[in-house]
Scaffold this motif. Sequence first.
Motif, PDB file in Angstrom:
ATOM      1  N   ILE A 213       0.840  -1.202   0.000  1.00 13.12           N
ATOM      2  CA  ILE A 213       0.000   0.000   0.000  1.00 13.12           C
ATOM      3  C   ILE A 213       0.872   1.247   0.000  1.00 13.12           C
ATOM      4  O   ILE A 213       0.648   2.184  -0.780  1.00 13.12           O
ATOM      5  N   HIS A 214       1.894   1.263   0.848  1.00 10.03           N
ATOM      6  CA  HIS A 214       2.787   2.420   0.867  1.00 10.03           C
ATOM      7  C   HIS A 214       3.512   2.589  -0.470  1.00 10.03           C
ATOM      8  O   HIS A 214       3.691   3.715  -0.950  1.00 10.03           O
ATOM      9  N   ALA A 215       3.929   1.482  -1.061  1.00  5.14           N
ATOM     10  CA  ALA A 215       4.693   1.561  -2.306  1.00  5.14           C
ATOM     11  C   ALA A 215       3.851   2.084  -3.470  1.00  5.14           C
ATOM     12  O   ALA A 215       4.371   2.746  -4.372  1.00  5.14           O
ATOM     13  N   LEU A 216       2.566   1.799  -3.455  1.00  3.32           N
ATOM     14  CA  LEU A 216       1.682   2.164  -4.570  1.00  3.32           C
ATOM     15  C   LEU A 216       0.776   3.345  -4.214  1.00  3.32           C
ATOM     16  O   LEU A 216      -0.260   3.552  -4.849  1.00  3.32           O
ATOM     17  N   ALA A 229      -5.695  -3.050  -0.125  1.00  7.21           N
ATOM     18  CA  ALA A 229      -6.358  -2.189   0.852  1.00  7.21           C
ATOM     19  C   ALA A 229      -7.481  -2.932   1.556  1.00  7.21           C
ATOM     20  O   ALA A 229      -7.584  -2.906   2.797  1.00  7.21           O
ATOM     21  N   TYR A 230      -8.322  -3.605   0.799  1.00 10.14           N
ATOM     22  CA  TYR A 230      -9.412  -4.355   1.406  1.00 10.14           C
ATOM     23  C   TYR A 230      -8.892  -5.531   2.228  1.00 10.14           C
ATOM     24  O   TYR A 230      -9.416  -5.846   3.295  1.00 10.14           O
ATOM     25  N   THR A 231      -7.822  -6.183   1.741  1.00  9.41           N
ATOM     26  CA  THR A 231      -7.246  -7.306   2.471  1.00  9.41           C
ATOM     27  C   THR A 231      -6.700  -6.866   3.822  1.00  9.41           C
ATOM     28  O   THR A 231      -6.918  -7.517   4.848  1.00  9.41           O
ATOM     29  N   TYR A 232      -6.001  -5.751   3.841  1.00 13.48           N
ATOM     30  CA  TYR A 232      -5.353  -5.308   5.069  1.00 13.48           C
ATOM     31  C   TYR A 232      -6.378  -5.028   6.168  1.00 13.48           C
ATOM     32  O   TYR A 232      -6.181  -5.393   7.332  1.00 13.48           O
ATOM     33  N   ALA A 233      -7.479  -4.386   5.794  1.00 15.34           N
ATOM     34  CA  ALA A 233      -8.526  -4.122   6.781  1.00 15.34           C
ATOM     35  C   ALA A 233      -9.092  -5.417   7.355  1.00 15.34           C
ATOM     36  O   ALA A 233      -9.455  -5.477   8.528  1.00 15.34           O
ATOM     37  N   ARG A 234      -9.149  -6.454   6.524  1.00  7.46           N
ATOM     38  CA  ARG A 234      -9.749  -7.717   6.956  1.00  7.46           C
ATOM     39  C   ARG A 234      -8.822  -8.523   7.853  1.00  7.46           C
ATOM     40  O   ARG A 234      -9.266  -9.131   8.822  1.00  7.46           O
ATOM     41  N   PRO A 246      -5.828   1.379   4.497  1.00  6.80           N
ATOM     42  CA  PRO A 246      -6.583   1.309   3.246  1.00  6.80           C
ATOM     43  C   PRO A 246      -7.023   2.666   2.730  1.00  6.80           C
ATOM     44  O   PRO A 246      -7.149   2.879   1.522  1.00  6.80           O
ATOM     45  N   SER A 247      -7.229   3.620   3.645  1.00  5.09           N
ATOM     46  CA  SER A 247      -7.699   4.925   3.203  1.00  5.09           C
ATOM     47  C   SER A 247      -6.653   5.674   2.399  1.00  5.09           C
ATOM     48  O   SER A 247      -6.983   6.625   1.680  1.00  5.09           O
ATOM     49  N   HIS A 248      -5.379   5.273   2.481  1.00  6.32           N
ATOM     50  CA  HIS A 248      -4.373   5.860   1.595  1.00  6.32           C
ATOM     51  C   HIS A 248      -4.725   5.575   0.139  1.00  6.32           C
ATOM     52  O   HIS A 248      -4.576   6.448  -0.731  1.00  6.32           O
ATOM     53  N   ILE A 249      -5.173   4.369  -0.120  1.00  6.97           N
ATOM     54  CA  ILE A 249      -5.565   4.012  -1.491  1.00  6.97           C
ATOM     55  C   ILE A 249      -6.917   4.619  -1.821  1.00  6.97           C
ATOM     56  O   ILE A 249      -7.132   5.128  -2.932  1.00  6.97           O
ATOM     57  N   PHE A 250      -7.834   4.605  -0.872  1.00  7.67           N
ATOM     58  CA  PHE A 250      -9.166   5.170  -1.136  1.00  7.67           C
ATOM     59  C   PHE A 250      -9.084   6.669  -1.445  1.00  7.67           C
ATOM     60  O   PHE A 250      -9.799   7.165  -2.316  1.00  7.67           O
ATOM     61  N   ASP A 257     -16.601   7.497   0.690  1.00 10.58           N
ATOM     62  CA  ASP A 257     -17.309   6.682   1.679  1.00 10.58           C
ATOM     63  C   ASP A 257     -16.354   5.706   2.345  1.00 10.58           C
ATOM     64  O   ASP A 257     -16.428   5.454   3.557  1.00 10.58           O
ATOM     65  N   GLU A 258     -15.454   5.146   1.549  1.00  4.53           N
ATOM     66  CA  GLU A 258     -14.492   4.186   2.091  1.00  4.53           C
ATOM     67  C   GLU A 258     -13.447   4.875   2.969  1.00  4.53           C
ATOM     68  O   GLU A 258     -13.000   4.314   3.974  1.00  4.53           O
ATOM     69  N   VAL A 259     -13.046   6.078   2.575  1.00  2.00           N
ATOM     70  CA  VAL A 259     -12.128   6.855   3.411  1.00  2.00           C
ATOM     71  C   VAL A 259     -12.749   7.076   4.785  1.00  2.00           C
ATOM     72  O   VAL A 259     -12.113   6.869   5.825  1.00  2.00           O
ATOM     73  N   ILE A 260     -14.007   7.470   4.801  1.00  2.00           N
ATOM     74  CA  ILE A 260     -14.705   7.754   6.053  1.00  2.00           C
ATOM     75  C   ILE A 260     -14.805   6.493   6.907  1.00  2.00           C
ATOM     76  O   ILE A 260     -14.436   6.493   8.094  1.00  2.00           O
ATOM     77  N   LYS A 261     -15.298   5.409   6.332  1.00  2.00           N
ATOM     78  CA  LYS A 261     -15.487   4.176   7.104  1.00  2.00           C
ATOM     79  C   LYS A 261     -14.159   3.633   7.625  1.00  2.00           C
ATOM     80  O   LYS A 261     -14.074   3.168   8.771  1.00  2.00           O
ATOM     81  N   SER A 262     -13.148   3.674   6.784  1.00  2.00           N
ATOM     82  CA  SER A 262     -11.835   3.176   7.181  1.00  2.00           C
ATOM     83  C   SER A 262     -11.324   3.902   8.413  1.00  2.00           C
ATOM     84  O   SER A 262     -10.818   3.288   9.370  1.00  2.00           O
ATOM     85  N   ASN A 263     -11.483   5.215   8.438  1.00  2.00           N
ATOM     86  CA  ASN A 263     -10.937   5.995   9.542  1.00  2.00           C
ATOM     87  C   ASN A 263     -11.847   6.023  10.765  1.00  2.00           C
ATOM     88  O   ASN A 263     -11.371   6.199  11.887  1.00  2.00           O
ATOM     89  N   ILE A 264     -13.150   5.830  10.560  1.00  2.00           N
ATOM     90  CA  ILE A 264     -14.024   5.599  11.714  1.00  2.00           C
ATOM     91  C   ILE A 264     -13.560   4.348  12.454  1.00  2.00           C
ATOM     92  O   ILE A 264     -13.424   4.334  13.685  1.00  2.00           O
ATOM     93  N   ASN A 265     -13.305   3.287  11.717  1.00  2.00           N
ATOM     94  CA  ASN A 265     -12.855   2.037  12.325  1.00  2.00           C
ATOM     95  C   ASN A 265     -11.504   2.207  13.013  1.00  2.00           C
ATOM     96  O   ASN A 265     -11.275   1.700  14.117  1.00  2.00           O
ATOM     97  N   ALA A 266     -10.591   2.916  12.343  1.00  2.00           N
ATOM     98  CA  ALA A 266      -9.254   3.098  12.898  1.00  2.00           C
ATOM     99  C   ALA A 266      -9.296   3.908  14.183  1.00  2.00           C
ATOM    100  O   ALA A 266      -8.653   3.552  15.178  1.00  2.00           O
TER     101      ALA A 266
END
Length: 573
Positions: A213-216, A229-234, A246-250, A257-266
């Motif tokens: 994720i960091h590299a890309l 991104a989806y794998t890492y969250a899982r 994952p929100s770096h990619i989102f 929506d994915e940025v928001i959900k990812s960071n709510i969880n984090a």
Amino acid sequence: MHRYLTCLSFLFVFACQPAEQEKSAEAATSTLGKISFEVKGSEEAMPHFMRGVAALHNFWYPEALEAFQKAREVDTAFVMAYWGEAMSHNRTFWQNQNKEAALEVLNELAPTAKDRQAIAASDKEKMFLQSLDILYSDVEDKLARDRAYMQFMKQFYEKYPDDHEVASFYALSLLGILRNNQGNEKERMEAAAVVQKVLAKNDEHPGAVHYLIHALDDPLHAPMALDAAYTYARIAPESNHALHMPSHIFVQLGLWDEVIKSNINAFAASQKWVKNKGLTIADWDYHSLAWMSYGYEQAGQFEKSKQNLQKIKEASETLEGGATDYYLPIMEANYIVNTEKWQLLPAPDIEGKSGRNLYARCSQMLASGLSAVKLKEWRAAGEALQHMTQIRQLFQEKEDAYHVKLCEINEKALEGYMQFAKGNIAESQKLFEEGLALEESMNPPTGPPDVVKPIHELYGEVLLEMGEAEQAMEAFGIALERTPRRSASLMGMARAAELLDERPTAFQYYQQFLKSWKNADPNQAEIPEAEQYLSLHPDQADKASAYLPAPMQASMDQRLSINQCLPTGMKVN
């Protein structure tokens, strides 16, 4: 009693008997990913060691430190537990290293590098220990140490290309020599190639998926990291950083929506960890809170962003310094710019500030300065510009070229906008062109833009106001290449295309804007504007998709709710 153990999975799979599995279950069931590491240590200490390695890969350094300390408490002769504890004192991406603490740990193992080599159980263990002698050497320059460490890890990897831990730590060392995300594509692509080989054999390796994720992490390559991104969250929901990453990619794909959900969880995960450890709100993950707010702003959900801003303001009142010293001014600047709720800010407190904390004050002054121009408070605009210049001069004294350049872009943006508002078009044009060139000389940001109002976007709005729609489209196009699907740039592109009567293009950008703002706060003027255009030109729907920039088009059909990738109990309503 010691013996070699190959731990095929962090989740329960140990080379031991069922009774021993049960004994180590509590330590082995934490959800941080699956790793394989051949080391010599007792079966009782091994779960702690493996947790520590997994935590290292998730950049969860306090947890890694605690786990490695437990491993060597259980087994004082566990050589690699000392290695792990020393590694916990090097926070790669932050260029933050506690060299003294690391050397203290290594000296507890043995007083000299030669003595440590002598007690290593294998050639791999010797090389891992040798790598620390380089990482924590007497060379004063941190970057020089990081480069020497990377070169050693390269040799280590070439000797053991099939060892997933060697490969992953080599990939991290490549990312560790980068500074400020500039001029780094060769190293990033090498790191990506290395960890992709690991993922081909173990697609749940936390380090491999994290470092990919960091590299890309840029608009061009991000579509290739969407699965990661989806794998890492899982695979690592216990780690707040793993939930945030994952929100770096989102962000690079404008999936708000994915940025928001990812960071709510984090953020929620960090609060849970803080509570469980008996820590304070100083240890909350304000990084994720800031990214969550940026996602809200790009989705038109300004009230929720305002609530987050209030939350960090309240936290900052009880904290002295810490993370809020950076994130509060950045969140405040982003909120003003992205909501266009213009307001003047007081003179920034820059006494004793450095690095990003000082630059955050420059961002505040850009937001305040733009507000002053909008409100025709010319004295306040001039004062904001003076404060920005003062901040740039402090960076020049520190020879911090990266932040000097960012400050210059901010200055050019504000002064260019001031001159435009005063009718000095030629001077405005000159200033904007200088700022545009500076921004284009830098890599796209790895998250919310470093300049809170990207200068290409601001210049596009100026051109649009002047009626120069064709040039405005060019400026917004570059803005969207660097920061895909930013709402203001989408709206600017749509309006420029409408002025030029380029209907398929206008339709597409209005349509994309409405998708981003589908859950926006009510009574936003932009929504009926976009809806009216779509209703007047329904015949353009089939022609529109070809007009999206490549990163946006690539992700159009790849949206997937992050909730589908999280275990029960981690889902967001």
